[in-house]
Motif scaffolding. Structure first.
Motif, PDB file in Angstrom:
ATOM      1  N   ILE A  62       0.772  -1.449  -0.141  1.00  0.00           N
ATOM      2  CA  ILE A  62      -0.380   0.141   0.112  1.00  0.00           C
ATOM      3  C   ILE A  62       0.977   1.128  -0.017  1.00  0.00           C
ATOM      4  CG2 ILE A  62      -1.503   1.279   1.088  1.00  0.00           C
ATOM      5  CD1 ILE A  62      -3.384  -1.265   2.148  1.00  0.00           C
ATOM      6  N   ASN A  63       1.903   1.584   1.565  1.00  0.00           N
ATOM      7  CA  ASN A  63       2.248   2.776   1.296  1.00  0.00           C
ATOM      8  C   ASN A  63       3.425   2.717   0.179  1.00  0.00           C
ATOM      9  OD1 ASN A  63       0.720   1.850   4.209  1.00  0.00           O
ATOM     10  ND2 ASN A  63       2.248   3.850   4.691  1.00  0.00           N
ATOM     11  N   GLY A  64       3.821   1.466  -0.232  1.00  0.00           N
ATOM     12  CA  GLY A  64       5.309   1.946  -0.977  1.00  0.00           C
ATOM     13  C   GLY A  64       4.574   1.855  -2.844  1.00  0.00           C
ATOM     14  N   ARG A  65       3.487   1.564  -2.749  1.00  0.00           N
ATOM     15  CA  ARG A  65       2.543   1.230  -4.108  1.00  0.00           C
ATOM     16  C   ARG A  65       2.059   2.272  -4.384  1.00  0.00           C
ATOM     17  NH1 ARG A  65       0.000  -4.387  -5.307  1.00  0.00           N
ATOM     18  NH2 ARG A  65      -1.233  -3.756  -7.598  1.00  0.00           N
ATOM     19  N   ASP A  66       1.275   3.524  -3.585  1.00  0.00           N
ATOM     20  CA  ASP A  66       0.175   4.389  -3.817  1.00  0.00           C
ATOM     21  C   ASP A  66       1.232   6.056  -3.495  1.00  0.00           C
ATOM     22  OD1 ASP A  66      -1.897   2.275  -3.770  1.00  0.00           O
ATOM     23  OD2 ASP A  66      -2.968   2.991  -2.668  1.00  0.00           O
ATOM     24  N   SER A  67       1.197   6.960  -4.295  1.00  0.00           N
ATOM     25  CA  SER A  67       1.890   8.073  -3.675  1.00  0.00           C
ATOM     26  C   SER A  67       0.234   8.464  -2.677  1.00  0.00           C
ATOM     27  CB  SER A  67       1.251   8.493  -4.921  1.00  0.00           C
ATOM     28  OG  SER A  67       0.260   9.007  -5.660  1.00  0.00           O
ATOM     29  N   ILE A  68      -0.791   8.514  -3.024  1.00  0.00           N
ATOM     30  CA  ILE A  68      -1.891   8.742  -1.618  1.00  0.00           C
ATOM     31  C   ILE A  68      -2.022   7.567  -0.918  1.00  0.00           C
ATOM     32  CG2 ILE A  68      -4.062   9.695  -0.944  1.00  0.00           C
ATOM     33  CD1 ILE A  68      -3.133  12.059  -2.977  1.00  0.00           C
ATOM     34  N   PRO A  69      -2.202   6.514   0.274  1.00  0.00           N
ATOM     35  CA  PRO A  69      -2.267   5.103   0.807  1.00  0.00           C
ATOM     36  C   PRO A  69      -3.889   5.166   0.616  1.00  0.00           C
ATOM     37  CG  PRO A  69      -0.202   6.027   2.105  1.00  0.00           C
ATOM     38  CD  PRO A  69      -1.213   7.710   0.796  1.00  0.00           C
ATOM     39  N   ASP A  75       2.118   6.624 -10.797  1.00  0.00           N
ATOM     40  CA  ASP A  75       1.807   6.753 -12.069  1.00  0.00           C
ATOM     41  C   ASP A  75       2.105   5.722 -13.419  1.00  0.00           C
ATOM     42  OD1 ASP A  75       0.361   8.856 -11.612  1.00  0.00           O
ATOM     43  OD2 ASP A  75       2.019  10.127 -12.758  1.00  0.00           O
ATOM     44  N   ARG A  76       3.019   4.823 -12.390  1.00  0.00           N
ATOM     45  CA  ARG A  76       3.937   3.765 -13.460  1.00  0.00           C
ATOM     46  C   ARG A  76       2.923   2.657 -12.835  1.00  0.00           C
ATOM     47  NH1 ARG A  76       7.378   3.946  -8.801  1.00  0.00           N
ATOM     48  NH2 ARG A  76       7.323   2.063  -7.630  1.00  0.00           N
ATOM     49  N   TYR A  77       2.460   2.817 -12.116  1.00  0.00           N
ATOM     50  CA  TYR A  77       0.814   0.849 -12.643  1.00  0.00           C
ATOM     51  C   TYR A  77       0.183   1.301 -13.199  1.00  0.00           C
ATOM     52  CZ  TYR A  77       3.546  -0.280  -8.048  1.00  0.00           C
ATOM     53  OH  TYR A  77       4.725  -1.086  -7.018  1.00  0.00           O
ATOM     54  N   VAL A  78       0.451   2.344 -13.467  1.00  0.00           N
ATOM     55  CA  VAL A  78      -1.219   2.541 -14.726  1.00  0.00           C
ATOM     56  C   VAL A  78      -1.180   2.681 -16.057  1.00  0.00           C
ATOM     57  CG1 VAL A  78      -2.950   2.500 -12.952  1.00  0.00           C
ATOM     58  CG2 VAL A  78      -2.267   4.684 -14.473  1.00  0.00           C
ATOM     59  N   SER A  79      -1.971   2.830 -17.101  1.00  0.00           N
ATOM     60  CA  SER A  79      -1.843   2.662 -18.475  1.00  0.00           C
ATOM     61  C   SER A  79      -3.252   3.934 -18.794  1.00  0.00           C
ATOM     62  CB  SER A  79      -1.242   2.252 -19.568  1.00  0.00           C
ATOM     63  OG  SER A  79      -1.734   2.484 -20.648  1.00  0.00           O
ATOM     64  N   LEU A  80      -3.797   4.792 -19.310  1.00  0.00           N
ATOM     65  CA  LEU A  80      -4.389   5.613 -19.549  1.00  0.00           C
ATOM     66  C   LEU A  80      -5.711   5.137 -20.083  1.00  0.00           C
ATOM     67  CD1 LEU A  80      -5.198   8.299 -16.679  1.00  0.00           C
ATOM     68  CD2 LEU A  80      -5.631   6.176 -16.229  1.00  0.00           C
ATOM     69  N   LYS A  81      -4.985   4.951 -21.409  1.00  0.00           N
ATOM     70  CA  LYS A  81      -4.897   4.537 -23.065  1.00  0.00           C
ATOM     71  C   LYS A  81      -5.753   4.321 -22.939  1.00  0.00           C
ATOM     72  CE  LYS A  81      -0.482   5.669 -24.536  1.00  0.00           C
ATOM     73  NZ  LYS A  81       0.820   5.062 -25.377  1.00  0.00           N
ATOM     74  N   VAL A  82      -6.397   2.691 -22.077  1.00  0.00           N
ATOM     75  CA  VAL A  82      -7.245   2.145 -22.242  1.00  0.00           C
ATOM     76  C   VAL A  82      -8.480   2.391 -22.186  1.00  0.00           C
ATOM     77  CG1 VAL A  82      -7.795   0.994 -19.673  1.00  0.00           C
ATOM     78  CG2 VAL A  82      -8.307  -0.098 -21.099  1.00  0.00           C
ATOM     79  N   ARG A  83      -8.663   3.862 -21.662  1.00  0.00           N
ATOM     80  CA  ARG A  83      -9.955   4.878 -21.623  1.00  0.00           C
ATOM     81  C   ARG A  83     -10.112   4.898 -23.029  1.00  0.00           C
ATOM     82  NH1 ARG A  83      -8.883   9.111 -16.975  1.00  0.00           N
ATOM     83  NH2 ARG A  83      -9.135   7.583 -14.879  1.00  0.00           N
ATOM     84  N   ARG A  84      -9.624   4.659 -24.177  1.00  0.00           N
ATOM     85  CA  ARG A  84     -10.456   4.667 -25.340  1.00  0.00           C
ATOM     86  C   ARG A  84     -11.455   3.755 -25.661  1.00  0.00           C
ATOM     87  NH1 ARG A  84      -3.730   5.007 -27.992  1.00  0.00           N
ATOM     88  NH2 ARG A  84      -3.023   6.834 -27.428  1.00  0.00           N
ATOM     89  N   VAL A  85     -11.061   3.115 -24.671  1.00  0.00           N
ATOM     90  CA  VAL A  85     -12.118   1.595 -25.539  1.00  0.00           C
ATOM     91  C   VAL A  85     -12.847   2.049 -24.546  1.00  0.00           C
ATOM     92  CG1 VAL A  85     -10.550   0.858 -27.020  1.00  0.00           C
ATOM     93  CG2 VAL A  85     -10.166  -0.090 -24.967  1.00  0.00           C
ATOM     94  N   GLN A  86     -13.243   2.259 -23.816  1.00  0.00           N
ATOM     95  CA  GLN A  86     -14.211   2.793 -22.587  1.00  0.00           C
ATOM     96  C   GLN A  86     -15.511   3.515 -22.820  1.00  0.00           C
ATOM     97  OE1 GLN A  86     -12.565   2.694 -18.580  1.00  0.00           O
ATOM     98  NE2 GLN A  86     -14.093   3.425 -17.817  1.00  0.00           N
ATOM     99  N   GLU A  87     -16.299   2.782 -22.402  1.00  0.00           N
ATOM    100  CA  GLU A  87     -17.718   3.582 -22.210  1.00  0.00           C
ATOM    101  C   GLU A  87     -18.439   3.570 -21.478  1.00  0.00           C
ATOM    102  OE1 GLU A  87     -20.317   3.325 -25.575  1.00  0.00           O
ATOM    103  OE2 GLU A  87     -19.048   2.399 -26.771  1.00  0.00           O
ATOM    104  N   ILE A 130      -7.042   4.604 -10.861  1.00  0.00           N
ATOM    105  CA  ILE A 130      -6.137   5.196  -9.669  1.00  0.00           C
ATOM    106  C   ILE A 130      -6.385   4.388  -8.305  1.00  0.00           C
ATOM    107  CG2 ILE A 130      -5.839   7.383 -11.117  1.00  0.00           C
ATOM    108  CD1 ILE A 130      -7.580   8.924  -8.855  1.00  0.00           C
ATOM    109  N   SER A 131      -7.471   3.681  -7.937  1.00  0.00           N
ATOM    110  CA  SER A 131      -7.592   3.129  -6.326  1.00  0.00           C
ATOM    111  C   SER A 131      -7.054   2.473  -6.273  1.00  0.00           C
ATOM    112  CB  SER A 131      -8.975   3.705  -6.022  1.00  0.00           C
ATOM    113  OG  SER A 131      -9.223   5.083  -5.306  1.00  0.00           O
ATOM    114  N   PHE A 132      -6.912   1.038  -5.467  1.00  0.00           N
ATOM    115  CA  PHE A 132      -7.077  -0.278  -5.433  1.00  0.00           C
ATOM    116  C   PHE A 132      -6.116  -0.695  -6.257  1.00  0.00           C
ATOM    117  CE2 PHE A 132     -11.421   0.446  -5.769  1.00  0.00           C
ATOM    118  CZ  PHE A 132     -12.018   0.282  -4.401  1.00  0.00           C
ATOM    119  N   GLY A 133      -4.705  -0.096  -5.473  1.00  0.00           N
ATOM    120  CA  GLY A 133      -2.883  -0.427  -6.000  1.00  0.00           C
ATOM    121  C   GLY A 133      -3.160  -0.130  -8.105  1.00  0.00           C
TER     122      GLY A 133
END
Length: 291
Positions: A62-69, A75-87, A130-133
């Protein structure tokens, strides 16, 4: 490779050109940030590897993975490009309109994953990047990049009406994909929906398997339609879950396994009720269920 499957791979390459298509891997679901999510330490393994105890460390995970626990992952844990195919959609199902978030194409998908939230949640929980790690973001990327479709519905109730809604969504996903695999994943109180579906003789044949994350134990599961069909089930649970005791869920797993059912169990040592949502290795789970 079929024409439909080729189109799926081509779409994935256009949207995610920095990754290899799923066909480059022997697994149905290809890698996504495996170095950050899949490198888990197994403390104990038994039942031929079907039951594992995995190390969980709050300071690291948690603390080592989150910028705000517990609120925002690094940021390195996610890629928001997937939102292109989300609705967001409201599907006109036979049981009535159902609000869902959908990631990936709406038909011809290689497989489908449906995530059921717990009490107090709605479709936004299963779409939370961005939550749940960052674990839901990983799930969304894993599915989309492998030509699948991910649904996060808003469950209106956790009774027979909610079960009927999800049975209709399973039928819809199966029809849209041409009968390809559907995985139903249920977290916490959402497991009531999975257990209702497990007794639905029409819904079970449309499923490839179930994943239960910190769910309630169901003593009737070993006699369900799902058990009779030998439906694969993977349980993940925290050893210190104060809502649903890990020992009770392990007892269900053991009863199923002793009867020859295809089951697996991951126990997160020292993990709490919410740990499975953060820590479940979705790629391993999905590749075992979709086989």
């Amino acid at each position: 490779m079929s024409t439909a499957h080729f189109r799926i791979a081509a779409i994935s390459c256009v949207l995610f050109p920095f990754l290899l298509p799923a066909s480059a891997s022997a697994d149905v679901v290809g890698p996504f940030k495996d170095d950050l999510f899949a490198a888990q330490t197994v403390l104990e393994s038994r039942d031929g590897g079907d039951f594992t105890v995995v190390e969980y460390d709050e300071m690291r995970d948690i603390n080592g993975r989150d910028s705000i626990p517990e609120r925002r992952v690094k940021d390195r844990y996610v890629s928001l490009k997937v939102r292109r195919v989300q609705e967001n959609q409201t599907l006109p199902l036979p049981t009535g309109p159902l609000d869902v978030g959908r990631v990936g194409q709406d038909q011809g998908q290689a497989f489908t994953v449906i995530f059921i939230h717990g009490r107090g949640g709605d479709r936004r929980l299963g779409l939370n990047d961005i939550s749940f790690g960052g674990n839901f973001n990983r799930l969304k990327n894993l599915v989309a990049e492998s030509g699948g479709t991910y649904y996060a519905p808003s469950v209106r109730s956790f009774d027979e009406k909610g079960v009927a809604d999800i049975a209709a969504l399973i039928a819809h996903a199966s029809a849209q994909s041409g009968g390809r695999p559907v995985v139903l994943a249920c977290a916490s109180m959402g497991s009531f929906i999975c257990w209702g579906i497990s007794r639905d003789a029409e819904a079970v044949p449309k499923l490839a398997g179930m994943a239960i994350l910190g769910g309630a134990p169901d003593p009737a599961l070993p006699k369900s339609a799902a058990a009779k069909a030998r439906l694969p089930i993977w349980f993940t649970h925290g050893s210190r879950d104060s809502v649903y005791a890990a020992e009770d869920q392990i007892a269900i797993y053991s009863k199923l396994r002793n009867a020859g059912q295809p089951v697996r169990f991951t126990l997160f040592e020292t993990g709490s009720h919410g740990t499975p949502v953060r820590m479940t290795d979705w790629r391993s789970v999905l590749n075992w269920l979709i086989r």
